[in-house]
Design a protein around this motif. Structure first.
Motif, PDB file in Angstrom:
ATOM      1  N   SER A 154      40.085  45.914  38.487  1.00 10.95           N
ATOM      2  CA  SER A 154      40.430  45.093  37.459  1.00 10.95           C
ATOM      3  C   SER A 154      41.852  44.223  37.530  1.00 10.95           C
ATOM      4  O   SER A 154      41.943  43.162  37.400  1.00 10.95           O
ATOM      5  CB  SER A 154      40.497  45.740  36.004  1.00 10.95           C
ATOM      6  OG  SER A 154      40.816  44.727  34.963  1.00 10.95           O
ATOM      7  N   MET A 155      42.896  45.006  37.930  1.00 11.50           N
ATOM      8  CA  MET A 155      44.265  44.417  37.800  1.00 11.50           C
ATOM      9  C   MET A 155      44.204  43.345  39.195  1.00 11.50           C
ATOM     10  O   MET A 155      44.646  42.230  39.040  1.00 11.50           O
ATOM     11  CB  MET A 155      45.195  45.380  38.357  1.00 11.50           C
ATOM     12  CG  MET A 155      45.567  46.486  37.197  1.00 11.50           C
ATOM     13  SD  MET A 155      47.027  47.517  37.534  1.00 11.50           S
ATOM     14  CE  MET A 155      47.076  48.698  36.056  1.00 11.50           C
ATOM     15  N   ILE A 156      43.656  43.677  40.222  1.00 17.11           N
ATOM     16  CA  ILE A 156      43.717  42.800  41.290  1.00 17.11           C
ATOM     17  C   ILE A 156      42.826  41.706  41.301  1.00 17.11           C
ATOM     18  O   ILE A 156      43.035  40.452  41.442  1.00 17.11           O
ATOM     19  CB  ILE A 156      43.328  43.614  42.786  1.00 17.11           C
ATOM     20  CG1 ILE A 156      44.455  44.503  43.003  1.00 17.11           C
ATOM     21  CG2 ILE A 156      43.046  42.497  43.936  1.00 17.11           C
ATOM     22  CD1 ILE A 156      44.079  45.268  44.349  1.00 17.11           C
ATOM     23  N   LEU A 157      41.628  41.755  40.564  1.00 15.61           N
ATOM     24  CA  LEU A 157      40.582  40.708  40.311  1.00 15.61           C
ATOM     25  C   LEU A 157      41.435  39.706  39.313  1.00 15.61           C
ATOM     26  O   LEU A 157      41.052  38.614  39.353  1.00 15.61           O
ATOM     27  CB  LEU A 157      39.210  41.321  39.626  1.00 15.61           C
ATOM     28  CG  LEU A 157      38.478  42.362  40.596  1.00 15.61           C
ATOM     29  CD1 LEU A 157      37.386  42.738  39.946  1.00 15.61           C
ATOM     30  CD2 LEU A 157      38.325  41.648  42.158  1.00 15.61           C
ATOM     31  N   GLN A 158      42.037  40.340  38.326  1.00 14.00           N
ATOM     32  CA  GLN A 158      42.400  39.143  37.357  1.00 14.00           C
ATOM     33  C   GLN A 158      43.785  38.570  38.043  1.00 14.00           C
ATOM     34  O   GLN A 158      43.991  37.290  37.794  1.00 14.00           O
ATOM     35  CB  GLN A 158      43.113  40.027  36.477  1.00 14.00           C
ATOM     36  CG  GLN A 158      43.776  39.433  35.150  1.00 14.00           C
ATOM     37  CD  GLN A 158      42.805  38.366  34.737  1.00 14.00           C
ATOM     38  OE1 GLN A 158      41.726  38.788  34.115  1.00 14.00           O
ATOM     39  NE2 GLN A 158      43.170  37.201  34.583  1.00 14.00           N
ATOM     40  N   ALA A 159      44.377  39.254  38.997  1.00 10.61           N
ATOM     41  CA  ALA A 159      45.565  38.447  39.766  1.00 10.61           C
ATOM     42  C   ALA A 159      44.980  37.383  40.758  1.00 10.61           C
ATOM     43  O   ALA A 159      45.466  36.461  40.781  1.00 10.61           O
ATOM     44  CB  ALA A 159      46.419  39.622  40.551  1.00 10.61           C
ATOM     45  N   LEU A 160      43.811  37.775  41.336  1.00 13.40           N
ATOM     46  CA  LEU A 160      43.215  36.775  41.917  1.00 13.40           C
ATOM     47  C   LEU A 160      42.751  35.559  41.300  1.00 13.40           C
ATOM     48  O   LEU A 160      42.821  34.449  41.505  1.00 13.40           O
ATOM     49  CB  LEU A 160      41.885  37.286  42.867  1.00 13.40           C
ATOM     50  CG  LEU A 160      42.234  38.349  43.923  1.00 13.40           C
ATOM     51  CD1 LEU A 160      40.822  39.049  44.441  1.00 13.40           C
ATOM     52  CD2 LEU A 160      42.999  37.740  44.951  1.00 13.40           C
ATOM     53  N   SER A 161      42.161  36.005  39.873  1.00 14.35           N
ATOM     54  CA  SER A 161      41.760  34.693  39.212  1.00 14.35           C
ATOM     55  C   SER A 161      42.670  34.165  38.431  1.00 14.35           C
ATOM     56  O   SER A 161      42.602  32.985  38.378  1.00 14.35           O
ATOM     57  CB  SER A 161      41.069  35.300  38.056  1.00 14.35           C
ATOM     58  OG  SER A 161      40.566  34.593  37.071  1.00 14.35           O
ATOM     59  N   ASP A 162      44.090  34.757  38.290  1.00 11.83           N
ATOM     60  CA  ASP A 162      45.143  33.838  37.491  1.00 11.83           C
ATOM     61  C   ASP A 162      45.597  32.974  38.834  1.00 11.83           C
ATOM     62  O   ASP A 162      46.098  31.791  38.412  1.00 11.83           O
ATOM     63  CB  ASP A 162      46.510  35.070  37.588  1.00 11.83           C
ATOM     64  CG  ASP A 162      46.147  35.721  36.241  1.00 11.83           C
ATOM     65  OD1 ASP A 162      45.281  35.700  35.620  1.00 11.83           O
ATOM     66  OD2 ASP A 162      46.903  36.796  35.793  1.00 11.83           O
ATOM     67  N   THR A 163      45.732  33.467  40.041  1.00 10.12           N
ATOM     68  CA  THR A 163      46.505  32.367  40.995  1.00 10.12           C
ATOM     69  C   THR A 163      45.390  31.650  41.899  1.00 10.12           C
ATOM     70  O   THR A 163      45.901  30.610  42.577  1.00 10.12           O
ATOM     71  CB  THR A 163      47.094  33.439  42.154  1.00 10.12           C
ATOM     72  OG1 THR A 163      46.120  34.250  42.685  1.00 10.12           O
ATOM     73  CG2 THR A 163      47.999  34.154  41.312  1.00 10.12           C
ATOM     74  N   GLY A 164      44.037  31.869  41.758  1.00  6.94           N
ATOM     75  CA  GLY A 164      42.959  31.027  42.375  1.00  6.94           C
ATOM     76  C   GLY A 164      43.302  31.378  43.955  1.00  6.94           C
ATOM     77  O   GLY A 164      42.430  30.486  44.617  1.00  6.94           O
ATOM     78  N   VAL A 165      43.648  32.447  44.502  1.00  8.25           N
ATOM     79  CA  VAL A 165      43.749  32.935  45.478  1.00  8.25           C
ATOM     80  C   VAL A 165      42.264  33.688  45.883  1.00  8.25           C
ATOM     81  O   VAL A 165      41.940  34.567  45.286  1.00  8.25           O
ATOM     82  CB  VAL A 165      44.901  33.628  46.100  1.00  8.25           C
ATOM     83  CG1 VAL A 165      45.007  34.275  47.562  1.00  8.25           C
ATOM     84  CG2 VAL A 165      46.221  33.048  45.732  1.00  8.25           C
TER      85      VAL A 165
END
Length: 226
Positions: A154-165
């Protein structure tokens, strides 16, 4: 305009960027002592660092009931805050060698974003960032308050979503098997570090391993084929 895609380097905190084991062990000792329980061995405590408190505490106190576990969690939080306040976060959780320079060098690159994925609370992370003067360094900050415990992705998936990376343009640095399994589950490249709280043999889900921050730039170039 650069053709280089946006990239994201996500860091675990305790055991990866900073060595907070003194406060972790001290706070755990105080929490268990206040509950009238023997303190778990050092290796057991460090072995669960990175998990959220509600997940790790039952592992350290398997015979405790739910009320006692809740007191242990709160007791740990209170003790950790007290210990940190006595010394200040920069002293109680010092950077590992090369960590600050590595962050600064990456932060200076316009195509690289930095993030954090930690078992700390938001309050704990905020205090650490303030203590070390890291305001504005991390564009995405994922903490235990808002996610299932590692190794859930969850943490990484949210980080990807936040940044669009995209996942293939992201890496996760961490010192525990929980970090590397989280990275694997999220589809990003896991980079295990050898100086933290788990042994190299435990980092089986890591795609790469490094023994110092000095090795990180060349490894990132290799991963992203710069």
């Amino acid at each position: 305009m650069s053709d280089t895609p946006l990239r994201l380097v996500i860091f675990d905190v305790d055991g990866t960027l900073v060595d907070s084991q003194s406060d972790i062990l001290g706070a755990m000792h105080l929490a268990f002592s206040n509950e009238g329980l023997p303190t778990p061995p050092r290796a057991e405590v460090l072995g669960v660092v990175g998990l959220s408190l509600d997940v790790l505490m039952p592992q350290l106190a398997p015979d405790a009931d739910s009320a006692a576990l809740a007191r242990l969690v709160q007791g740990y939080k209170d003790a950790y805050m007290s210990l940190r306040a006595q010394q200040g976060g920069a002293i109680s959780s010092p950077f590992y060698p090369g960590a600050r320079d590595a962050l600064a060098a990456l932060h200076a690159q316009p195509d690289i974003l930095l993030g954090v994925a930690t078992g700390k609370s938001k309050r704990g992370l905020d205090k650490l960032i303030e203590a070390h003067g890291l305001e504005g360094m991390f564009v995405t900050q994922q903490v235990a308050d808002f996610h299932p415990s590692k190794p859930h992705p969850s943490m990484i998936l949210q980080a990807l979503s936040d940044t669009g990376v995209d996942a293939e343009n992201a890496v996760m640095l961490g010192d525990t098997s929980f970090d590397m399994e989280m990275a694997q589950a999220a589809g990003v490249t896991g980079i295990g570090v050898s100086w933290g709280y788990h042994t190299a043999a435990q980092l089986t889900a890591a795609k790469h391993r490094i023994d110092s921050f000095d090795a990180l730039p060349a490894l990132l170039d290799t991963i992203w084929k710069v």
